[in-house]
Design a protein around this motif. Structure first.
Motif, PDB file in Angstrom:
ATOM      1  N   VAL A  50      64.961 -39.696-111.740  1.00 31.92           N
ATOM      2  CA  VAL A  50      63.697 -39.720-111.588  1.00 31.92           C
ATOM      3  C   VAL A  50      63.297 -38.315-110.502  1.00 31.92           C
ATOM      4  CG1 VAL A  50      62.299 -40.883-109.895  1.00 31.92           C
ATOM      5  CG2 VAL A  50      63.588 -42.286-110.876  1.00 31.92           C
ATOM      6  N   LYS A  51      62.497 -37.552-110.839  1.00 31.70           N
ATOM      7  CA  LYS A  51      61.999 -36.483-110.432  1.00 31.70           C
ATOM      8  C   LYS A  51      60.206 -37.174-109.612  1.00 31.70           C
ATOM      9  CE  LYS A  51      64.697 -34.567-112.277  1.00 31.70           C
ATOM     10  NZ  LYS A  51      66.018 -33.627-111.627  1.00 31.70           N
ATOM     11  N   ILE A  55      57.186 -40.089-109.801  1.00 32.17           N
ATOM     12  CA  ILE A  55      56.457 -40.579-108.716  1.00 32.17           C
ATOM     13  C   ILE A  55      54.862 -40.683-108.651  1.00 32.17           C
ATOM     14  CG2 ILE A  55      56.798 -40.906-106.143  1.00 32.17           C
ATOM     15  CD1 ILE A  55      59.447 -40.465-106.481  1.00 32.17           C
ATOM     16  N   ARG A  56      54.923 -39.153-108.407  1.00 35.14           N
ATOM     17  CA  ARG A  56      53.051 -39.476-108.786  1.00 35.14           C
ATOM     18  C   ARG A  56      52.712 -40.103-109.619  1.00 35.14           C
ATOM     19  NH1 ARG A  56      55.060 -33.996-107.288  1.00 35.14           N
ATOM     20  NH2 ARG A  56      54.615 -33.643-104.556  1.00 35.14           N
ATOM     21  N   LEU A  79      59.439 -46.727-102.219  1.00 39.58           N
ATOM     22  CA  LEU A  79      60.451 -46.008-102.423  1.00 39.58           C
ATOM     23  C   LEU A  79      60.919 -44.723-101.223  1.00 39.58           C
ATOM     24  CD1 LEU A  79      58.253 -44.339-105.387  1.00 39.58           C
ATOM     25  CD2 LEU A  79      60.563 -45.611-105.704  1.00 39.58           C
ATOM     26  N   LYS A  80      60.808 -44.490-100.003  1.00 40.37           N
ATOM     27  CA  LYS A  80      61.229 -43.193 -99.224  1.00 40.37           C
ATOM     28  C   LYS A  80      62.787 -43.815 -98.302  1.00 40.37           C
ATOM     29  CE  LYS A  80      57.246 -39.950 -97.853  1.00 40.37           C
ATOM     30  NZ  LYS A  80      58.101 -39.008 -98.329  1.00 40.37           N
ATOM     31  N   THR A  97      61.394 -38.062-103.222  1.00 38.63           N
ATOM     32  CA  THR A  97      60.150 -38.559-101.942  1.00 38.63           C
ATOM     33  C   THR A  97      59.505 -37.534-101.323  1.00 38.63           C
ATOM     34  OG1 THR A  97      61.359 -39.931-100.348  1.00 38.63           O
ATOM     35  CG2 THR A  97      61.052 -40.899-102.730  1.00 38.63           C
ATOM     36  N   VAL A  98      60.164 -36.590-101.398  1.00 35.52           N
ATOM     37  CA  VAL A  98      59.900 -35.416 -99.779  1.00 35.52           C
ATOM     38  C   VAL A  98      58.762 -34.761-100.534  1.00 35.52           C
ATOM     39  CG1 VAL A  98      60.700 -33.767 -98.819  1.00 35.52           C
ATOM     40  CG2 VAL A  98      62.398 -34.729 -99.726  1.00 35.52           C
ATOM     41  N   GLN A  99      57.822 -34.529-100.821  1.00 31.21           N
ATOM     42  CA  GLN A  99      57.382 -34.055-101.631  1.00 31.21           C
ATOM     43  C   GLN A  99      56.182 -35.676-101.235  1.00 31.21           C
ATOM     44  OE1 GLN A  99      56.579 -31.289-100.646  1.00 31.21           O
ATOM     45  NE2 GLN A  99      58.978 -30.968-100.345  1.00 31.21           N
TER      46      GLN A  99
END
Length: 300
Positions: A50-51, A55-56, A79-80, A97-99
């Motif tokens: 997963v990238k 997620i976006r 998710l985070k 999820t960092v960004q």
């Protein structure tokens, strides 16, 4: 596979973080939806594949389905938390999820009763006859006079009432205990209730409040009781036990209580959660100013 990792995460939330069933269900629902989307849209079943772009893509689809901002925020939070857990367990090598940031939702002020509404609520309530009525009365008085949550009310034990210190000890979120002072009138009501319960109800538990059948209270019962009496004094769309919790905190704030003290009484983990009541207080002061000051510009 992500499905198996989700099961591990749920066990972590339940047994290590000791989160409530309601919170765990919310996490599991959000993450199950995400896992299904990854499989159906990208044929991805492994968490380390997963990238952030995936997620976006999911969030865009949710937005197109008219998901509200608060719902999107919760899903992002789920998710985070999950990917932070997976990173700590070395199930993934990086956190996608960092960004990821969520949309800002408008702040909603808590629904509460005005002072005169709460006075009307407890002035001449038409409680049911017999033991059922005593239970309804104690439910309403405890919620308003202590600000406890519905789950905390249901979980109160007889030994949690300390008549000498005039307080109750509440087991809150994350199994954190807090003591809440109670007035003489509420203490008399509790003593009378316990005496009546021992005389008329056969129970196999030590919960303070019980049904006439002897079984413990449950969520929907408390909700129905509160709704029944709130609808007699207010037209608020929400008529849940939490309205009485908000009313407790708002009335304390309006009468000059220290915000840090209110935080402790409510069992909030941070002051940020309690500060919403200062907004209520500002709105309350604006209303008084509009009504009372001769130079105030009156609303048309």
């Amino acid at each position: 596979m992500m499905v198996l990792l989700l099961d591990t995460f749920v066990r972590y939330l339940r047994f290590e973080k000791r989160m409530s069933d309601h919170t765990i269900i919310a996490y599991k629902t959000d993450l199950s939806q995400f896992i299904h989307y990854m499989k159906a849209t990208y044929d991805i079943e492994m968490a380390n594949e997963v990238k952030s772009i995936h997620i976006r893509s999911w969030l865009v689809d949710l937005k197109e389905l008219k998901q509200k901002e608060r719902s999107l925020q919760r899903k992002i939070s789920s998710l985070k938390s999950w990917f932070k857990f997976l990173l700590n367990r070395t199930e993934v090598t990086e956190n996608p999820t960092v960004q990821i940031t969520g949309p800002k939702a408008p702040k909603r002020l808590p629904a509460f009763l005005e002072q005169q509404q709460s006075e009307a609520l407890f002035a001449t309530p038409d409680y049911a006859a017999g033991f059922e009525g005593l239970t309804e009365e104690l439910i309403m008085e405890l919620l308003y006079q202590t600000g406890i949550r519905r789950a905390e009310l249901i979980g109160l034990l007889e030994q949690d009432v300390d008549p000498y210190r005039k307080q109750i000890v509440v087991l809150g979120k994350r199994n954190k205990e807090r003591a809440i002072p109670i007035g003489a009138g509420l203490l008399v009501l509790i003593k009378n209730y316990i005496a009546e319960k021992k005389a008329k109800v056969s129970t196999e538990h030590n919960f303070l409040l019980t049904l006439e059948s002897g079984k413990p209270l449950y969520d929907q019962y408390v909700y129905r009781v509160v709704k029944k009496y709130l609808q007699e004094v207010t037209t608020l769309s929400k008529k849940s036990p939490h309205v009485l919790r908000h009313t407790f905190a708002t009335h304390l704030t309006n009468n000059g209580a220290n915000i840090s003290a209110i935080k402790e009484l409510l069992g909030h983990s941070s002051l940020a959660a309690t500060q919403i009541y200062t907004h209520n207080n500002i709105e309350h002061l604006k209303k008084i100013y509009q009504q009372a000051h001769p130079k105030a510009v009156k609303d048309e």
